[in-house]
Design a protein around this motif. Structure first.
Motif, PDB file in Angstrom:
ATOM      1  N   GLU A  90      36.986  34.951  45.776  1.00  0.00           N
ATOM      2  CA  GLU A  90      37.234  34.751  44.352  1.00  0.00           C
ATOM      3  C   GLU A  90      36.214  35.564  43.578  1.00  0.00           C
ATOM      4  O   GLU A  90      35.072  35.702  43.966  1.00  0.00           O
ATOM      5  CB  GLU A  90      37.100  33.273  43.993  1.00  0.00           C
ATOM      6  CG  GLU A  90      38.166  32.421  44.632  1.00  0.00           C
ATOM      7  CD  GLU A  90      38.029  30.960  44.282  1.00  0.00           C
ATOM      8  OE1 GLU A  90      37.500  30.646  43.209  1.00  0.00           O
ATOM      9  OE2 GLU A  90      38.453  30.146  45.099  1.00  0.00           O
ATOM     10  N   GLY A  91      36.621  36.089  42.451  1.00  0.00           N
ATOM     11  CA  GLY A  91      35.710  36.870  41.634  1.00  0.00           C
ATOM     12  C   GLY A  91      35.665  38.329  42.035  1.00  0.00           C
ATOM     13  O   GLY A  91      34.955  39.112  41.433  1.00  0.00           O
ATOM     14  N   LEU A  92      36.432  38.710  43.066  1.00  0.00           N
ATOM     15  CA  LEU A  92      36.472  40.102  43.478  1.00  0.00           C
ATOM     16  C   LEU A  92      37.536  40.824  42.679  1.00  0.00           C
ATOM     17  O   LEU A  92      38.600  40.282  42.390  1.00  0.00           O
ATOM     18  CB  LEU A  92      36.779  40.227  44.973  1.00  0.00           C
ATOM     19  CG  LEU A  92      35.771  39.600  45.934  1.00  0.00           C
ATOM     20  CD1 LEU A  92      36.212  39.829  47.373  1.00  0.00           C
ATOM     21  CD2 LEU A  92      34.381  40.140  45.712  1.00  0.00           C
ATOM     22  N   ASP A  93      37.250  42.078  42.317  1.00  0.00           N
ATOM     23  CA  ASP A  93      38.264  42.847  41.611  1.00  0.00           C
ATOM     24  C   ASP A  93      39.258  43.429  42.616  1.00  0.00           C
ATOM     25  O   ASP A  93      39.162  43.177  43.815  1.00  0.00           O
ATOM     26  CB  ASP A  93      37.630  43.926  40.730  1.00  0.00           C
ATOM     27  CG  ASP A  93      36.864  44.984  41.525  1.00  0.00           C
ATOM     28  OD1 ASP A  93      37.073  45.094  42.747  1.00  0.00           O
ATOM     29  OD2 ASP A  93      36.052  45.698  40.916  1.00  0.00           O
ATOM     30  N   LEU A  98      32.708  42.651  43.531  1.00  0.00           N
ATOM     31  CA  LEU A  98      32.481  41.574  42.573  1.00  0.00           C
ATOM     32  C   LEU A  98      32.755  42.074  41.166  1.00  0.00           C
ATOM     33  O   LEU A  98      32.467  43.232  40.849  1.00  0.00           O
ATOM     34  CB  LEU A  98      31.034  41.076  42.651  1.00  0.00           C
ATOM     35  CG  LEU A  98      30.670  40.222  43.847  1.00  0.00           C
ATOM     36  CD1 LEU A  98      29.169  39.948  43.865  1.00  0.00           C
ATOM     37  CD2 LEU A  98      31.421  38.912  43.833  1.00  0.00           C
ATOM     38  N   SER A  99      33.274  41.198  40.331  1.00  0.00           N
ATOM     39  CA  SER A  99      33.509  41.578  38.947  1.00  0.00           C
ATOM     40  C   SER A  99      32.173  41.806  38.244  1.00  0.00           C
ATOM     41  O   SER A  99      31.111  41.369  38.713  1.00  0.00           O
ATOM     42  CB  SER A  99      34.298  40.485  38.221  1.00  0.00           C
ATOM     43  OG  SER A  99      33.485  39.336  38.074  1.00  0.00           O
ATOM     44  N   MET A 100      32.209  42.487  37.111  1.00  0.00           N
ATOM     45  CA  MET A 100      30.999  42.787  36.352  1.00  0.00           C
ATOM     46  C   MET A 100      30.282  41.503  35.941  1.00  0.00           C
ATOM     47  O   MET A 100      29.055  41.415  36.032  1.00  0.00           O
ATOM     48  CB  MET A 100      31.357  43.621  35.110  1.00  0.00           C
ATOM     49  CG  MET A 100      30.154  43.978  34.276  1.00  0.00           C
ATOM     50  SD  MET A 100      28.982  44.996  35.195  1.00  0.00           S
ATOM     51  CE  MET A 100      29.532  46.594  34.714  1.00  0.00           C
ATOM     52  N   ASP A 102      30.331  38.580  37.451  1.00  0.00           N
ATOM     53  CA  ASP A 102      29.700  37.969  38.619  1.00  0.00           C
ATOM     54  C   ASP A 102      28.485  38.761  39.087  1.00  0.00           C
ATOM     55  O   ASP A 102      27.476  38.194  39.495  1.00  0.00           O
ATOM     56  CB  ASP A 102      30.702  37.820  39.756  1.00  0.00           C
ATOM     57  CG  ASP A 102      31.735  36.748  39.454  1.00  0.00           C
ATOM     58  OD1 ASP A 102      31.397  35.787  38.742  1.00  0.00           O
ATOM     59  OD2 ASP A 102      32.876  36.875  39.925  1.00  0.00           O
ATOM     60  N   ARG A 103      28.558  40.087  39.023  1.00  0.00           N
ATOM     61  CA  ARG A 103      27.386  40.899  39.392  1.00  0.00           C
ATOM     62  C   ARG A 103      26.221  40.621  38.459  1.00  0.00           C
ATOM     63  O   ARG A 103      25.074  40.536  38.889  1.00  0.00           O
ATOM     64  CB  ARG A 103      27.728  42.381  39.382  1.00  0.00           C
ATOM     65  CG  ARG A 103      28.484  42.808  40.625  1.00  0.00           C
ATOM     66  CD  ARG A 103      28.668  44.278  40.634  1.00  0.00           C
ATOM     67  NE  ARG A 103      29.554  44.600  39.519  1.00  0.00           N
ATOM     68  CZ  ARG A 103      30.241  45.704  39.377  1.00  0.00           C
ATOM     69  NH1 ARG A 103      30.126  46.648  40.264  1.00  0.00           N
ATOM     70  NH2 ARG A 103      31.049  45.894  38.361  1.00  0.00           N
TER      71      ARG A 103
END
Length: 137
Positions: A90-93, A98-100, A102-103
């Motif tokens: 979850e949260g991966l593009d 990782l999405s911005m 989440d990073r």
């Protein structure tokens, strides 16, 4: 990395994890607390001292018990931050990264002191438990 350097780096990470959990850096305290959690053969304060001084690294089964006790990942405790890889889907593009958002959150988390990181982990654990309790069976 030489064996001596590896054991010294492990000892530093172990001491930091103990401090972040409020555990006194005493071989006797570490041995006693460890033995309460480990179902195998007990360790001696001398063994704990060797871990704390960077003279030895625990076996994998003992490392897992230490990591669970100190609320850190076993790979992080053994190898450090470089060994960490995200294991979340979850949260991966679309490209698997990782999405911005989440990073940025992870970057902020990693900038915290070990004490505050533990607090964040405790809050997240409590939220997960509360979420699971609210789910209908």
């Amino acid at each position: 990395m030489s064996t001596s350097t590896e054991t010294q780096a492990f000892a530093l990470r172990l001491r930091q994890a103990l401090e972040s959990c409020g555990v006194r850096l005493s071989p006797t305290v570490v041995a006693n607390e460890f033995n309460l959690r480990y179902w195998g053969r007990s360790i001696t304060p001398h063994t704990a001292r060797n871990w704390l001084l960077g003279k030895a690294i625990p076996t994998q089964d003992k490392l897992r018990v230490l990591a669970d006790w100190l609320q850190v990942g076993p790979d992080e405790l053994r190898f450090g931050q470089a060994a960490l890889t995200p294991k979340v889907s979850e949260g991966l593009d679309a490209g698997g990264a990782l999405s911005m958002v989440d990073r940025e959150m992870l970057s902020r988390y990693l900038s915290l002191s070990l004490h505050y990181r533990k607090t964040v982990r405790d809050v997240v654990s409590a939220l997960v438990l509360a979420s699971q309790a609210q789910k209908p069976d």
